[in-house]
Motif scaffolding. Structure first.
Motif, PDB file in Angstrom:
ATOM      1  N   GLN A  67      16.435  45.339  18.339  1.00 45.48           N
ATOM      2  CA  GLN A  67      16.519  44.023  17.723  1.00 45.48           C
ATOM      3  C   GLN A  67      17.550  44.084  16.835  1.00 45.48           C
ATOM      4  N   SER A  68      18.229  42.903  16.421  1.00 44.03           N
ATOM      5  CA  SER A  68      19.503  42.945  15.502  1.00 44.03           C
ATOM      6  C   SER A  68      19.351  41.523  14.786  1.00 44.03           C
ATOM      7  N   LEU A 106      14.815  39.405  17.843  1.00 48.06           N
ATOM      8  CA  LEU A 106      14.770  38.969  16.412  1.00 48.06           C
ATOM      9  C   LEU A 106      15.814  38.918  15.803  1.00 48.06           C
ATOM     10  N   ARG A 107      16.038  37.775  14.798  1.00 43.51           N
ATOM     11  CA  ARG A 107      17.130  37.675  14.055  1.00 43.51           C
ATOM     12  C   ARG A 107      17.307  38.817  12.774  1.00 43.51           C
ATOM     13  N   SER A 108      16.088  39.598  12.496  1.00 42.61           N
ATOM     14  CA  SER A 108      16.290  40.593  11.710  1.00 42.61           C
ATOM     15  C   SER A 108      14.940  41.451  12.047  1.00 42.61           C
ATOM     16  N   HIS A 109      15.240  43.030  11.571  1.00 45.99           N
ATOM     17  CA  HIS A 109      14.127  43.723  11.949  1.00 45.99           C
ATOM     18  C   HIS A 109      12.856  43.361  11.084  1.00 45.99           C
ATOM     19  N   SER A 110      13.080  42.729  10.004  1.00 38.27           N
ATOM     20  CA  SER A 110      12.091  42.471   8.983  1.00 38.27           C
ATOM     21  C   SER A 110      11.095  41.331   9.439  1.00 38.27           C
ATOM     22  N   TYR A 111      11.752  40.687  10.777  1.00 43.88           N
ATOM     23  CA  TYR A 111      10.572  39.610  11.138  1.00 43.88           C
ATOM     24  C   TYR A 111       9.654  40.337  12.584  1.00 43.88           C
ATOM     25  N   GLN A 112       9.628  41.657  12.556  1.00 41.78           N
ATOM     26  CA  GLN A 112       8.866  42.114  13.810  1.00 41.78           C
ATOM     27  C   GLN A 112       7.372  41.643  13.479  1.00 41.78           C
ATOM     28  N   THR A 113       6.878  41.907  12.258  1.00 40.66           N
ATOM     29  CA  THR A 113       5.349  41.639  12.005  1.00 40.66           C
ATOM     30  C   THR A 113       5.156  40.236  12.025  1.00 40.66           C
ATOM     31  N   ASP A 114       6.049  39.464  11.529  1.00 39.45           N
ATOM     32  CA  ASP A 114       5.730  37.722  11.789  1.00 39.45           C
ATOM     33  C   ASP A 114       5.746  37.544  13.111  1.00 39.45           C
ATOM     34  N   PHE A 115       6.710  38.104  13.926  1.00 46.09           N
ATOM     35  CA  PHE A 115       6.792  37.520  15.368  1.00 46.09           C
ATOM     36  C   PHE A 115       5.700  38.198  16.056  1.00 46.09           C
ATOM     37  N   GLY A 116       5.515  39.246  15.880  1.00 46.82           N
ATOM     38  CA  GLY A 116       3.894  39.836  16.366  1.00 46.82           C
ATOM     39  C   GLY A 116       2.898  38.678  16.208  1.00 46.82           C
TER      40      GLY A 116
END
Length: 436
Positions: free
Chosen positions: A4-5, A76-86
Motif C-alpha cells: 500500500q502507498s 490505501l492512500r496511506s499506511h496510516s489508514y490500515q486500521t481504519d480500513f480494516g
C-alpha cells in the motif's frame, strides 16, 4: 497490504473512475460485473450477473476518503489508514450479515458476503422497477390520498420489522424505495454500517453522508444519539415529498432557525391537504419534529395512530411555529454545531443586507426588496449546499434498477400496493429464484 502507498496512482488507460470495469469476474467467476450503478462515501454498487445469467446487485466496500484502486485491487492512500480500513470492512460485513438475517418482502435481500481485491462485497437482490422519486413525478396517481396512505402503511410495517430486528435503516428517502413491476415497495441501501463508521474513528467519520431534506438533524453530528425515531423522521420527510411535491426544508437549517428564535421553516401538512387522511398528516407532522423526543417513538406506535388504536399526544412542529431551545438539554457537540450554523446564517444575512443597501432607486424600491429577499434565501440555502430550485431537476433523473427481485411468491404479498393496476408500466411479475 504490504505494497500500500500514499502516492496516487498514474491514470490508467481507459479508466473513468474508481469503479470496477465491466466484465470483471468476482467470487471465483460466480459473478460478473455488467456496469456501474452508483456510489457513496462508503461503497460502490454495480449491476452484475451470476453464473446462470441472472441479474443481481453487487455492493463493494470502498470508503473513498481513504482508498483508491489500481486495476481491480483496492489500495490505501496511506499506511496510516490500515486500521481504519480494516474497521470499515468489518463494519461492512457486519451490516451485510445483519441484513442477510432479515426476511421480508419489502426489504432488499442479501445472498452472499465475500472478500476479493483487498476489500469486501455483498451480493443483493435486484429489483426490476423504478424508485419512488422518479415514479412520483412520472405517475401523479402515486401521490393520491389513497396511494399515499397505503404506501405509508406498507413501509411502516417493513420498518417496524427492521427495528424489531435491532437494525436502523439510516438512509430512507424516495430514491431508496423501489417499486417493482408488481407494485411491491422495497426498502434498499441501508446505511447501518456508515453510522458505525462514524463511531469507529475520526478518519472513518469522513465517509458518513446525509441526505438534505430527508435526514434528521441528529444525522449531521457524528456520534449523536440515534433511534427508531430517526428513521421515522426520514420516512415522514419522504411522505411530505409525495404529498407536497417537494422535500421539507433541510433539518440543519430548521435547527439553526429555531436556535435563533425564528419560526421553524417547516410548514406542517395538517390543515393544508383536505383530501388526505387527517391522522396521517398529523402523524407525519409529529414525526417531522426536530428533536427525536418529540416524535413518535416507533413504527408500531405510528401504525397504531393510523389504525385508530392510539391518539397523538404532545406537540410537533404544527403546535408552535416558533420554539426556543433550552441549552441544558443539548450536548456540547450539538450546541457547538448549532452555534456554527447560526454564525454562518448571520454572515449570509449580513451580506444579503449589504447587497440590498446598494439598490436605492425609489421607483424600483419594491422590486429591489423582493430581489434582495430572493438572493438572501438562495444564499441561506447554500449554507449546506441545499438549493430548492434543484429539487425538481434532480427528481427528474432516470433511476437505474437497484435492489431485489423476490425469490419466490411464498411470502404474503399483502405488502404489494393494491393500486398497482393504475400504473401503465406495471406488468405481470416473473418469478426469479434466489441465488443459492
Amino acid at each position: 497490504m504490504s505494497d500500500q502507498s500514499n502516492i496516487q496512482p498514474p491514470a490508467l488507460a481507459g479508466a473513468v473512475g474508481d469503479e470496477l470495469a465491466p466484465g470483471t469476474a468476482l467470487c471465483g467467476g460466480q459473478y460478473t460485473i455488467e456496469k456501474y450503478l452508483n456510489c457513496g462515501g462508503f461503497g460502490i454498487t454495480y449491476l452484475a450477473r451470476d453464473s446462470l445469467g441472472r441479474k443481481l446487485v453487487i455492493k463493494e466496500c470502498f470508503p473513498n476518503a481513504i482508498c483508491w484502486r489500481t486495476d481491480a485491487t483496492v489500495r490505501l492512500r496511506s499506511h496510516s489508514y490500515q486500521t481504519d480500513f480494516g474497521q470499515a470492512v468489518d463494519l461492512f460485513k457486519k451490516e451485510a450479515r445483519a441484513l442477510a438475517a432479515l426476511d421480508h418482502p419489502n426489504i432488499v435481500g442479501v445472498h452472499q458476503i465475500f472478500e476479493a481485491n483487498g476489500t469486501a462485497y455483498m451480493a443483493l437482490d435486484f429489483v426490476e422497477g423504478l424508485d419512488l422519486l422518479d415514479l412520483s413525478h412520472r405517475h401523479p396517481e402515486l401521490r393520491s390520498p389513497a396511494a399515499v396512505s397505503e404506501l405509508a402503511g406498507i413501509l411502516l410495517e417493513a420498518l417496524a420489522y427492521v427495528h424489531r430486528s435491532g437494525i436502523l435503516h439510516r438512509d430512507i428517502s424516495p430514491d431508496n424505495i423501489l417499486l417493482d413491476t408488481s407494485g411491491t415497495p422495497v426498502l434498499i441501501d441501508f446505511g447501518a454500517a456508515r453510522q458505525g463508521a462514524t463511531m469507529a474513528s475520526r478518519i472513518l467519520s469522513r465517509v458518513y453522508t446525509v441526505k438534505d431534506g430527508y435526514s434528521p438533524q441528529e444525522f449531521y453530528f457524528a456520534g449523536s444519539a440515534q433511534s427508531a425515531a430517526s428513521d421515522l423522521y426520514a420516512l415522514a420527510a419522504t411522505l411530505v415529498h409525495l404529498i407536497d411535491g417537494n422535500p421539507p426544508p433541510n433539518s440543519s437549517l430548521r435547527l439553526a432557525a429555531v436556535a435563533e428564535g425564528r419560526p421553524d421553516p417547516y410548514l406542517p401538512l395538517s390543515g393544508r391537504f383536505a383530501a388526505h387522511d387527517p391522522a396521517l398528516l398529523a402523524s407525519i407532522d409529529r414525526c417531522m419534529s426536530l428533536f427525536s423526543r418529540d416524535r413518535l417513538p416507533t413504527a408500531d406506535a405510528w401504525l397504531d395512530v393510523l389504525r385508530g388504536k392510539a391518539a397523538l399526544e404532545g406537540r410537533g412542529p404544527g403546535a408552535a411555529r416558533t420554539m426556543h431551545i433550552a441549552p441544558a438539554v443539548l450536548d456540547t457537540q450539538t450546541t457547538a454545531a448549532i452555534a456554527a450554523l447560526v454564525k454562518e446564517n448571520h454572515k449570509v444575512v449580513a451580506q444579503a443586507g449589504a447587497a440590498t443597501a446598494i439598490v436605492r432607486c425609489e421607483d424600483a424600491a419594491e422590486r429591489a426588496r423582493e430581489e434582495a429577499r430572493r438572493e438572501e434565501e438562495r444564499d441561506y440555502w447554500a449554507i449546506l449546499n441545499e438549493d430548492p430550485a434543484h429539487w425538481r431537476d434532480s427528481s427528474a433523473k432516470s433511476t437505474t434498477a437497484r435492489g431485489a427481485v423476490a425469490d419466490n411468491d411464498a411470502p404474503d404479498r399483502r405488502h404489494r400496493l393494491s393500486l398497482a393496476a393504475l400504473f401503465g408500466w406495471m406488468r405481470p411479475r416473473a418469478r426469479i429464484d434466489k441465488i443459492i
